[in-house]
Design an enzyme around this catalytic site. Sequence first.
Site, mmCIF file in Angstrom:
data_model
loop_
_atom_site.group_PDB
_atom_site.id
_atom_site.type_symbol
_atom_site.label_atom_id
_atom_site.label_comp_id
_atom_site.label_asym_id
_atom_site.label_seq_id
_atom_site.Cartn_x
_atom_site.Cartn_y
_atom_site.Cartn_z
ATOM 1 N N SER A 60 0.833 -1.212 0.000
ATOM 2 C CA SER A 60 0.000 0.000 0.000
ATOM 3 C C SER A 60 0.869 1.263 0.000
ATOM 4 O O SER A 60 0.502 2.268 -0.607
ATOM 5 C CB SER A 60 -0.992 0.008 1.161
ATOM 6 O OG SER A 60 -0.325 0.155 2.383
ATOM 7 N N ASN A 61 2.021 1.204 0.644
ATOM 8 C CA ASN A 61 2.946 2.349 0.568
ATOM 9 C C ASN A 61 3.523 2.477 -0.839
ATOM 10 O O ASN A 61 3.711 3.594 -1.328
ATOM 11 C CB ASN A 61 4.078 2.193 1.586
ATOM 12 C CG ASN A 61 3.680 2.714 2.958
ATOM 13 O OD1 ASN A 61 3.456 3.909 3.135
ATOM 14 N ND2 ASN A 61 3.580 1.809 3.922
ATOM 15 N N MET A 93 10.833 -6.565 4.403
ATOM 16 C CA MET A 93 11.108 -7.218 5.681
ATOM 17 C C MET A 93 12.437 -7.964 5.726
ATOM 18 O O MET A 93 12.623 -8.858 6.532
ATOM 19 C CB MET A 93 9.942 -8.146 6.061
ATOM 20 C CG MET A 93 8.603 -7.430 6.113
ATOM 21 S SD MET A 93 8.632 -5.867 7.027
ATOM 22 C CE MET A 93 7.975 -6.411 8.585
ATOM 23 N N ILE A 142 16.745 -7.528 5.990
ATOM 24 C CA ILE A 142 17.760 -6.555 6.398
ATOM 25 C C ILE A 142 18.886 -6.548 5.365
ATOM 26 O O ILE A 142 19.449 -7.594 5.042
ATOM 27 C CB ILE A 142 18.281 -6.886 7.816
ATOM 28 C CG1 ILE A 142 17.131 -6.731 8.812
ATOM 29 C CG2 ILE A 142 19.454 -5.981 8.180
ATOM 30 C CD1 ILE A 142 17.453 -7.179 10.217
ATOM 31 N N ASN A 178 13.577 4.511 4.399
ATOM 32 C CA ASN A 178 12.687 3.456 4.913
ATOM 33 C C ASN A 178 11.534 4.104 5.669
ATOM 34 O O ASN A 178 11.684 5.182 6.233
ATOM 35 C CB ASN A 178 13.465 2.535 5.867
ATOM 36 C CG ASN A 178 12.603 1.422 6.421
ATOM 37 O OD1 ASN A 178 11.788 0.836 5.694
ATOM 38 N ND2 ASN A 178 12.735 1.114 7.704
ATOM 39 N N HIS A 232 8.901 3.231 8.817
ATOM 40 C CA HIS A 232 8.760 2.300 9.932
ATOM 41 C C HIS A 232 7.529 2.698 10.761
ATOM 42 O O HIS A 232 7.341 3.881 11.048
ATOM 43 C CB HIS A 232 10.031 2.334 10.788
ATOM 44 C CG HIS A 232 10.018 1.324 11.893
ATOM 45 N ND1 HIS A 232 10.215 -0.022 11.654
ATOM 46 C CD2 HIS A 232 9.785 1.454 13.217
ATOM 47 C CE1 HIS A 232 10.118 -0.675 12.808
ATOM 48 N NE2 HIS A 232 9.864 0.200 13.764
ATOM 49 N N GLU A 252 1.058 6.784 7.060
ATOM 50 C CA GLU A 252 2.284 6.449 6.316
ATOM 51 C C GLU A 252 2.169 6.885 4.855
ATOM 52 O O GLU A 252 3.115 7.393 4.266
ATOM 53 C CB GLU A 252 2.554 4.934 6.366
ATOM 54 C CG GLU A 252 2.947 4.426 7.734
ATOM 55 C CD GLU A 252 3.268 2.932 7.716
ATOM 56 O OE1 GLU A 252 3.838 2.434 6.730
ATOM 57 O OE2 GLU A 252 2.949 2.250 8.706
HETATM 58 C C1 GAR Z 1 3.920 -0.707 6.849
HETATM 59 O O1 GAR Z 1 3.215 -0.455 8.026
HETATM 60 C C2 GAR Z 1 5.387 -0.414 7.050
HETATM 61 O O2 GAR Z 1 5.637 0.694 7.861
HETATM 62 C C3 GAR Z 1 5.844 -1.661 7.717
HETATM 63 O O3 GAR Z 1 5.174 -2.700 7.032
HETATM 64 C C4 GAR Z 1 3.925 -2.197 6.530
HETATM 65 C C5 GAR Z 1 3.873 -2.485 5.048
HETATM 66 O O4 GAR Z 1 2.621 -2.179 4.515
HETATM 67 N N1 GAR Z 1 7.259 -1.796 7.637
HETATM 68 C C6 GAR Z 1 7.991 -2.383 8.569
HETATM 69 O O5 GAR Z 1 7.524 -2.891 9.573
HETATM 70 C C7 GAR Z 1 9.482 -2.407 8.274
HETATM 71 N N2 GAR Z 1 10.200 -2.817 9.409
HETATM 72 P P1 GAR Z 1 2.417 -2.031 2.938
HETATM 73 O O6 GAR Z 1 3.024 -3.284 2.305
HETATM 74 O O7 GAR Z 1 0.921 -2.003 2.753
HETATM 75 O O8 GAR Z 1 3.098 -0.779 2.464
#
Ligand code: GAR
Length: 193
Positions: free
Chosen positions: A21-22, A95, A97, A112, A114, A179
């Site tokens: 979604s981001n 996800m 590193i 990034n 978070h 976000e």
């Molecule tokens: C988001 O909340 C992002 O901040 C988090 O995973 C989600 C991904 O959502 N990222 C982490 O936890 C990184 N450590 P998305 O796939 O819908 O963008």
Amino acid sequence: MVLSTGYNKIRTAVFISGTGSNLKSLIKFSKIKQSPISIEFIISNNSKAKGLNYAKIYKIKKKVLNFKNKNLSENKLLSILNKNNIKMICLAGFMKILSKNFIKEFKGKILNIHPSLLPKYKGLNTHKRALNNNEKYSGCTVHFVNSRLDSGKIILQKKVKISKNETETSLAKKILAQEHKLYPKAILKVFSL
Ligand code: GAR
């Protein structure tokens, strides 16, 4: 909204592992004239990541690298990114590193997002830990990536109030909506620095 051709914009790759979604919000942002970036590549460590569908929808190149052998995957990745003239990387729910060596190759060029108010709750299960600690607020952070997990220089944060009956799911949803606004703002900030 003025659509841009992407000419002269910074060629950017977005790395994902899941829903994306981001990624979607970044793609939409990249298409407005004011955006300093164009999204040219989507990378995922997970072949089942829903977000990979955006590659097809928006006609963006994509590559899945499983990261089982990190060294091998990162070497392939570097070669793909260089071949495609990628100058910037946005991690968006990625996800895995990245190694010190990889980060060095894109020093100061990896961002990034978070889902916590860093430096609080680095790593996984951020919402659960914030709720368990009876925090009044949580939120999200966009930061530069350095060799220590979730520890690079903070670019922007957005605070979100935790309500009385908040659950992990409701908090995640509330923060995710923020976000989507914060990441584009942070990119604009980086390019105005
Ligand atoms: C988001 O909340 C992002 O901040 C988090 O995973 C989600 C991904 O959502 N990222 C982490 O936890 C990184 N450590 P998305 O796939 O819908 O963008």
